[in-house]
Motif scaffolding. Sequence first.
Motif, short mmCIF file in Angstrom:
data_model
loop_
_atom_site.label_atom_id
_atom_site.label_comp_id
_atom_site.label_asym_id
_atom_site.label_seq_id
_atom_site.Cartn_x
_atom_site.Cartn_y
_atom_site.Cartn_z
N PHE A 282 0.83 -1.20 0.00
CA PHE A 282 0.00 0.00 0.00
C PHE A 282 0.87 1.25 0.00
O PHE A 282 0.60 2.22 -0.71
N VAL A 283 1.94 1.24 0.78
CA VAL A 283 2.83 2.40 0.88
C VAL A 283 3.54 2.65 -0.45
O VAL A 283 3.66 3.79 -0.90
N GLU A 284 4.03 1.57 -1.10
CA GLU A 284 4.70 1.72 -2.39
C GLU A 284 3.77 2.32 -3.43
O GLU A 284 4.16 3.19 -4.21
N ALA A 285 2.52 1.86 -3.43
CA ALA A 285 1.55 2.37 -4.38
C ALA A 285 1.21 3.83 -4.10
O ALA A 285 1.07 4.64 -5.02
N ALA A 286 1.10 4.18 -2.81
CA ALA A 286 0.70 5.54 -2.44
C ALA A 286 1.82 6.55 -2.68
O ALA A 286 1.59 7.64 -3.21
N LEU A 287 3.04 6.18 -2.32
CA LEU A 287 4.16 7.12 -2.39
C LEU A 287 4.96 7.00 -3.68
O LEU A 287 5.77 7.89 -4.00
N GLY A 288 4.72 5.91 -4.43
CA GLY A 288 5.58 5.64 -5.58
C GLY A 288 6.84 4.94 -5.09
O GLY A 288 7.29 5.18 -3.95
N ALA A 289 7.40 4.07 -5.91
CA ALA A 289 8.58 3.31 -5.44
C ALA A 289 9.29 2.66 -6.61
O ALA A 289 8.72 2.48 -7.70
N GLU A 290 10.54 2.33 -6.38
CA GLU A 290 11.31 1.54 -7.33
C GLU A 290 11.12 0.07 -6.97
O GLU A 290 11.50 -0.35 -5.87
N ILE A 291 10.52 -0.70 -7.86
CA ILE A 291 10.21 -2.11 -7.55
C ILE A 291 10.92 -3.04 -8.52
O ILE A 291 11.37 -2.63 -9.61
N ASP A 292 11.03 -4.31 -8.14
CA ASP A 292 11.65 -5.33 -8.99
C ASP A 292 10.60 -5.94 -9.91
O ASP A 292 9.52 -6.37 -9.46
N ILE A 293 10.93 -6.01 -11.20
CA ILE A 293 10.04 -6.60 -12.19
C ILE A 293 10.73 -7.82 -12.80
O ILE A 293 11.85 -7.72 -13.30
N PRO A 294 10.08 -9.00 -12.77
CA PRO A 294 10.69 -10.19 -13.39
C PRO A 294 10.60 -10.10 -14.91
O PRO A 294 9.57 -9.70 -15.46
N THR A 295 11.68 -10.44 -15.60
CA THR A 295 11.67 -10.51 -17.06
C THR A 295 12.28 -11.85 -17.47
O THR A 295 12.76 -12.61 -16.62
N LEU A 296 12.29 -12.13 -18.75
CA LEU A 296 12.85 -13.39 -19.24
C LEU A 296 14.36 -13.45 -19.06
O LEU A 296 14.95 -14.53 -19.04
N LYS A 329 11.23 -8.40 -30.94
CA LYS A 329 10.70 -8.98 -29.72
C LYS A 329 9.37 -8.33 -29.35
O LYS A 329 9.12 -7.17 -29.65
N GLY A 330 8.54 -9.11 -28.68
CA GLY A 330 7.30 -8.58 -28.15
C GLY A 330 7.55 -7.78 -26.88
O GLY A 330 8.70 -7.49 -26.52
N ASP A 331 6.48 -7.42 -26.19
CA ASP A 331 6.58 -6.60 -24.98
C ASP A 331 6.25 -7.42 -23.73
O ASP A 331 5.63 -8.48 -23.81
N LEU A 332 6.67 -6.88 -22.59
CA LEU A 332 6.26 -7.43 -21.30
C LEU A 332 5.27 -6.45 -20.69
O LEU A 332 5.58 -5.28 -20.50
N ILE A 333 4.07 -6.92 -20.41
CA ILE A 333 3.05 -6.08 -19.79
C ILE A 333 2.80 -6.60 -18.38
O ILE A 333 2.40 -7.76 -18.21
N PHE A 334 3.09 -5.77 -17.38
CA PHE A 334 2.84 -6.22 -16.00
C PHE A 334 1.74 -5.37 -15.37
O PHE A 334 1.59 -4.19 -15.66
N ARG A 335 0.96 -6.03 -14.51
CA ARG A 335 -0.17 -5.40 -13.84
C ARG A 335 0.15 -5.28 -12.35
O ARG A 335 0.54 -6.26 -11.72
N VAL A 336 -0.03 -4.09 -11.82
CA VAL A 336 0.23 -3.85 -10.40
C VAL A 336 -0.98 -4.28 -9.58
O VAL A 336 -2.12 -3.89 -9.87
N ILE A 337 -0.73 -5.07 -8.58
CA ILE A 337 -1.77 -5.49 -7.63
C ILE A 337 -1.40 -4.94 -6.25
O ILE A 337 -0.38 -5.34 -5.67
N VAL A 338 -2.20 -4.00 -5.74
CA VAL A 338 -1.92 -3.40 -4.42
C VAL A 338 -2.39 -4.37 -3.34
O VAL A 338 -3.57 -4.73 -3.29
N GLU A 339 -1.47 -4.77 -2.51
CA GLU A 339 -1.79 -5.73 -1.45
C GLU A 339 -2.17 -5.00 -0.15
O GLU A 339 -1.41 -4.17 0.35
N VAL A 340 -3.35 -5.29 0.34
CA VAL A 340 -3.82 -4.70 1.60
C VAL A 340 -3.24 -5.51 2.76
O VAL A 340 -3.36 -6.74 2.78
N PRO A 341 -2.60 -4.85 3.72
CA PRO A 341 -1.96 -5.59 4.82
C PRO A 341 -2.97 -6.31 5.71
O PRO A 341 -4.08 -5.83 5.92
N LYS A 342 -2.58 -7.47 6.22
CA LYS A 342 -3.42 -8.25 7.13
C LYS A 342 -2.71 -8.41 8.47
O LYS A 342 -1.50 -8.22 8.59
N GLY A 343 -3.49 -8.81 9.50
CA GLY A 343 -2.92 -9.10 10.82
C GLY A 343 -2.25 -7.91 11.47
O GLY A 343 -1.15 -8.04 12.03
#
Length: 379
Positions: A282-296, A329-343
């Motif tokens: 949630f924090v990464e989505a709200a504030l923006g962040a540098e994240i790791d993206i898996p590629t081939l 080559k084709g493209d890599l399209i990734f979709r962001v899923i915001v995870e709501v914290p539990k517990g």
Amino acid sequence: MADNKRDYYEVLGVDKSSDEQTIKKAYRKLAKQYHPDMNPGDQEAEKKFKEINEAYAVLSDSEKKARYDQYGHAGVDPNMGGGGYGDFGGFGGFDFGDIFSSFFGGGGQSSYSRRNAPERGDDLRAHITISFEEAVFGCKKEITYNRIEMCDECSGSGAQKGTSAETCKTCGGSGQVRVTQRTALGMFQTTKACDACGGKGKIIKSPCTNCRGTGYVRVKKNLEVSIPVGVDDGNTVIVRNMGNAGRNGGGYGDLYVTVSVRPHTVFERNGYDIYCDVPVTFVEAALGAEIDIPTLEGKIKYTIPEGTQTDTRFTLRGKGIQSPRSKNKGDLIFRVIVEVPKGLSGAQKDALKNFAELCGNSNYSKKESFMKKIFGKEK
């Protein structure tokens, strides 16, 4: 026995009028459903998988499909002559062309004269299963299959080593003899296959013990097949000249290898583009962040902007799959899923409540717009 086999159209769930794409689509759906990797230890599924591949091998080949449509399973059964080395020119071994030629002066141009013409060998089909990564980057795989080859012992002559076939003295090597028949219309002279040599023009007195005088043997072949970069599930790789041997100096047929690709745990493929879901906090989505993206080729860094909403899609150009026909080559399209914290702990809950009070509704434009649509007129 061919009589015990199910109709190939019934096996694939299509009708005779189905086009090539419909047959291929039906095959891919069933092959995926009954694939051994999807049904480990299920012998019934394995049996159906083999039946499906056998049906597709015939119905996807225009020549074999035509023979099957006309003669049924006998038309594509090597033991019956439809797909192997016997004659299947009509009914009971007769060729209607010969019948007509005998009445209308066909002379030496009947099918018997064509028996010794070069004939290309039959194409064969095989199946191979590879991983997603092997399909993307290409690989080499060894397969085992049976094919008919020219006998090494006699070099295809059918005669025992050190001997050779002799020219038939009855027909002089032509494979045909002229006969005169008396009919109600008078005397007719026709040609027929020479009984002495069976229409071959040669007689083998000392048959090769390895091939029993046929000139051909069935062997188990181990072959390394090169799978090209970017091959997709259901694609076919053609290996030239690795099918059955031809007759009378004819060339070898080809081997058609159908490829099945195992699903990937992260990526899904559509053409040469690949797709994946990337969870963020949630924090990464709200504030923006540098994240790791898996590629081939491994993970890369990507910066998502602040306020990124769940289900937002981002495209990485040229990070998809390479086309086998070019370096594009084709493209890599990734979709962001915001995870709501539990517990959450008590302190965490209190912090979020304070955060919510500070935000009010001003930071939630979609919620604010939604509420106005519902209650705006009542206010």
